[in-house]
Design a protein around this motif. Sequence first.
Motif, PDB file in Angstrom:
ATOM      1  N   THR A   1      -1.221   2.653  -1.654  1.00 34.09           N
ATOM      2  CA  THR A   1      -2.441   2.283  -0.939  1.00 34.09           C
ATOM      3  C   THR A   1      -2.172   1.079  -0.043  1.00 34.09           C
ATOM      4  N   LYS A   2      -2.957   0.979   1.026  1.00 29.89           N
ATOM      5  CA  LYS A   2      -2.934  -0.208   1.880  1.00 29.89           C
ATOM      6  C   LYS A   2      -4.194  -1.042   1.678  1.00 29.89           C
ATOM      7  N   ALA A   3      -5.072  -0.591   0.760  1.00 33.10           N
ATOM      8  CA  ALA A   3      -6.339  -1.267   0.526  1.00 33.10           C
ATOM      9  C   ALA A   3      -6.136  -2.512  -0.342  1.00 33.10           C
ATOM     10  N   SER A   4      -7.068  -3.449  -0.226  1.00 30.41           N
ATOM     11  CA  SER A   4      -7.082  -4.614  -1.109  1.00 30.41           C
ATOM     12  C   SER A   4      -7.598  -4.207  -2.483  1.00 30.41           C
ATOM     13  N   LEU A   5      -7.494  -5.125  -3.441  1.00 33.96           N
ATOM     14  CA  LEU A   5      -7.996  -4.833  -4.778  1.00 33.96           C
ATOM     15  C   LEU A   5      -9.496  -4.552  -4.743  1.00 33.96           C
ATOM     16  N   ALA A   6     -10.252  -5.368  -4.005  1.00 32.78           N
ATOM     17  CA  ALA A   6     -11.708  -5.177  -3.947  1.00 32.78           C
ATOM     18  C   ALA A   6     -12.057  -3.841  -3.313  1.00 32.78           C
ATOM     19  N   ALA A   7     -11.369  -3.488  -2.227  1.00 36.35           N
ATOM     20  CA  ALA A   7     -11.675  -2.232  -1.538  1.00 36.35           C
ATOM     21  C   ALA A   7     -11.282  -1.034  -2.399  1.00 36.35           C
ATOM     22  N   TYR A   8     -10.157  -1.126  -3.068  1.00 33.37           N
ATOM     23  CA  TYR A   8      -9.741   0.020  -3.884  1.00 33.37           C
ATOM     24  C   TYR A   8     -10.631   0.166  -5.112  1.00 33.37           C
TER      25      TYR A   8
ATOM     26  N   ILE B   1     -14.955   3.302  -8.065  1.00 31.10           N
ATOM     27  CA  ILE B   1     -16.339   3.432  -8.531  1.00 31.10           C
ATOM     28  C   ILE B   1     -17.023   4.628  -7.868  1.00 31.10           C
ATOM     29  N   ARG B   2     -16.840   4.785  -6.558  1.00 31.56           N
ATOM     30  CA  ARG B   2     -17.456   5.915  -5.851  1.00 31.56           C
ATOM     31  C   ARG B   2     -16.898   7.244  -6.348  1.00 31.56           C
ATOM     32  N   ALA B   3     -15.579   7.304  -6.598  1.00 28.57           N
ATOM     33  CA  ALA B   3     -14.968   8.546  -7.061  1.00 28.57           C
ATOM     34  C   ALA B   3     -15.432   8.906  -8.464  1.00 28.57           C
ATOM     35  N   ALA B   4     -15.605   7.906  -9.338  1.00 27.57           N
ATOM     36  CA  ALA B   4     -16.089   8.171 -10.697  1.00 27.57           C
ATOM     37  C   ALA B   4     -17.515   8.701 -10.665  1.00 27.57           C
ATOM     38  N   HIS B   5     -18.332   8.169  -9.770  1.00 28.32           N
ATOM     39  CA  HIS B   5     -19.714   8.628  -9.641  1.00 28.32           C
ATOM     40  C   HIS B   5     -19.775  10.047  -9.060  1.00 28.32           C
ATOM     41  N   ALA B   6     -18.870  10.354  -8.107  1.00 26.96           N
ATOM     42  CA  ALA B   6     -18.885  11.663  -7.455  1.00 26.96           C
ATOM     43  C   ALA B   6     -18.298  12.760  -8.332  1.00 26.96           C
ATOM     44  N   ASN B   7     -17.315  12.433  -9.173  1.00 30.69           N
ATOM     45  CA  ASN B   7     -16.601  13.459  -9.929  1.00 30.69           C
ATOM     46  C   ASN B   7     -16.981  13.524 -11.406  1.00 30.69           C
ATOM     47  N   HIS B   8     -17.682  12.530 -11.905  1.00 33.75           N
ATOM     48  CA  HIS B   8     -18.076  12.474 -13.310  1.00 33.75           C
ATOM     49  C   HIS B   8     -19.533  11.990 -13.380  1.00 33.75           C
ATOM     50  N   PRO B   9     -20.192  12.164 -14.517  1.00 28.71           N
ATOM     51  CA  PRO B   9     -21.579  11.680 -14.628  1.00 28.71           C
ATOM     52  C   PRO B   9     -21.635  10.175 -14.893  1.00 28.71           C
ATOM     53  N   CYS B  10     -20.952   9.408 -14.047  1.00 24.05           N
ATOM     54  CA  CYS B  10     -20.906   7.959 -14.213  1.00 24.05           C
ATOM     55  C   CYS B  10     -21.849   7.297 -13.210  1.00 24.05           C
ATOM     56  N   PRO B  11     -22.384   6.123 -13.530  1.00 23.52           N
ATOM     57  CA  PRO B  11     -23.352   5.476 -12.642  1.00 23.52           C
ATOM     58  C   PRO B  11     -22.709   5.001 -11.338  1.00 23.52           C
ATOM     59  N   ALA B  12     -23.537   4.850 -10.332  1.00 26.57           N
ATOM     60  CA  ALA B  12     -23.051   4.359  -9.041  1.00 26.57           C
ATOM     61  C   ALA B  12     -22.669   2.891  -9.122  1.00 26.57           C
ATOM     62  N   VAL B  13     -23.270   2.176 -10.068  1.00 28.59           N
ATOM     63  CA  VAL B  13     -22.943   0.757 -10.275  1.00 28.59           C
ATOM     64  C   VAL B  13     -22.576   0.566 -11.746  1.00 28.59           C
ATOM     65  N   PRO B  14     -21.345   0.138 -12.037  1.00 31.38           N
ATOM     66  CA  PRO B  14     -20.948  -0.052 -13.440  1.00 31.38           C
ATOM     67  C   PRO B  14     -21.803  -1.112 -14.133  1.00 31.38           C
ATOM     68  N   GLN B  15     -21.937  -0.973 -15.447  1.00 34.29           N
ATOM     69  CA  GLN B  15     -22.667  -1.989 -16.210  1.00 34.29           C
ATOM     70  C   GLN B  15     -21.930  -3.331 -16.210  1.00 34.29           C
ATOM     71  N   THR B  16     -20.588  -3.276 -16.227  1.00 39.59           N
ATOM     72  CA  THR B  16     -19.782  -4.510 -16.194  1.00 39.59           C
ATOM     73  C   THR B  16     -18.688  -4.358 -15.155  1.00 39.59           C
ATOM     74  N   ASN B  17     -18.319  -5.469 -14.528  1.00 42.92           N
ATOM     75  CA  ASN B  17     -17.257  -5.504 -13.520  1.00 42.92           C
ATOM     76  C   ASN B  17     -16.682  -6.917 -13.556  1.00 42.92           C
ATOM     77  N   GLN B  18     -15.557  -7.065 -14.242  1.00 46.00           N
ATOM     78  CA  GLN B  18     -15.040  -8.405 -14.465  1.00 46.00           C
ATOM     79  C   GLN B  18     -13.587  -8.524 -14.028  1.00 46.00           C
ATOM     80  N   ALA B  19     -13.197  -9.755 -13.712  1.00 47.95           N
ATOM     81  CA  ALA B  19     -11.829 -10.044 -13.293  1.00 47.95           C
ATOM     82  C   ALA B  19     -10.929 -10.203 -14.520  1.00 47.95           C
ATOM     83  N   ILE B  20      -9.778  -9.542 -14.491  1.00 41.73           N
ATOM     84  CA  ILE B  20      -8.760  -9.684 -15.532  1.00 41.73           C
ATOM     85  C   ILE B  20      -7.398  -9.715 -14.825  1.00 41.73           C
ATOM     86  N   THR B  21      -6.337  -9.694 -15.595  1.00 39.53           N
ATOM     87  CA  THR B  21      -4.993  -9.513 -15.054  1.00 39.53           C
ATOM     88  C   THR B  21      -4.313  -8.381 -15.811  1.00 39.53           C
TER      89      THR B  21
END
Length: 231
Positions: free
Chosen positions: A132-139, A144-164
């Motif tokens: 990929t040429k995308a940044s971490l935020a963009a990817y 998130i969009r792919a999970a929502h489109a291909n699975h019954p997952c929400p458009a906005v995750p309940q949690t989104n946190q920074a880790i390593t």
Amino acid sequence: MNGMDGQLRGLLEAAAGEPPHRVSAAAVRRRVIRRRAAEYVAAAAAVAAIAVIIPVGIGALGRAPGPSNPGPSRVVTSREYGYTETFPAGWRLARQAAQRWNGQGSPGDGDPFVDLFRGPRGVEAWASATPTKASLAAYTAMVIRAAHANHPCPAVPQTNQAITIGGAPARLLGMQCAPGSGFLVEIAVTVHHGTAFVFGSQNPFKFGSQNPRKADRAAFRNFLDGIRLPR
């Protein structure tokens, strides 16, 4: 009668049956002394041999035998994606990817292009990667969009946190798929040297109130701690 007297008598009796010749007490005593000296030499040699053998035997008893079967390796390298996983307790490799992911869609545990792992209490994890040429935020937004489109997952995750992951910045997403179901899905995303790595996790055997979300989350974080990205 002591040992010396007995041996003197034996030698004198033996000498009595020999052809007549002059036998003195001094000669008999010299023969006895030579015989005793030979006996002492033989006894000393036997003691020395035992002294050599005993330490070897003790050393052998003190060393536990090496394992005949060391068991499966606790470290595995992905054939398709090059990262390395050092398994925490309870984790193992279920299968390696049969082919490389083309970057399309949202990979799941049943796809042939993911590495699949089994963890404690039924939790599982899977991994894939793509250039990929995308940044971490963009990817991460793309995931998130792919999970929502291909699975019954929400458009906005309940949690989104920074880790390593492997020392690289990453995002950890937590969501219920479908929303309100109690079925926990976690996705960790990192971009490293132009490659996006995606690690997913779920427990397919437990739903709703039966899903021990705290334990599953802890197990997945332990799994992520074992990841080392390719240089």
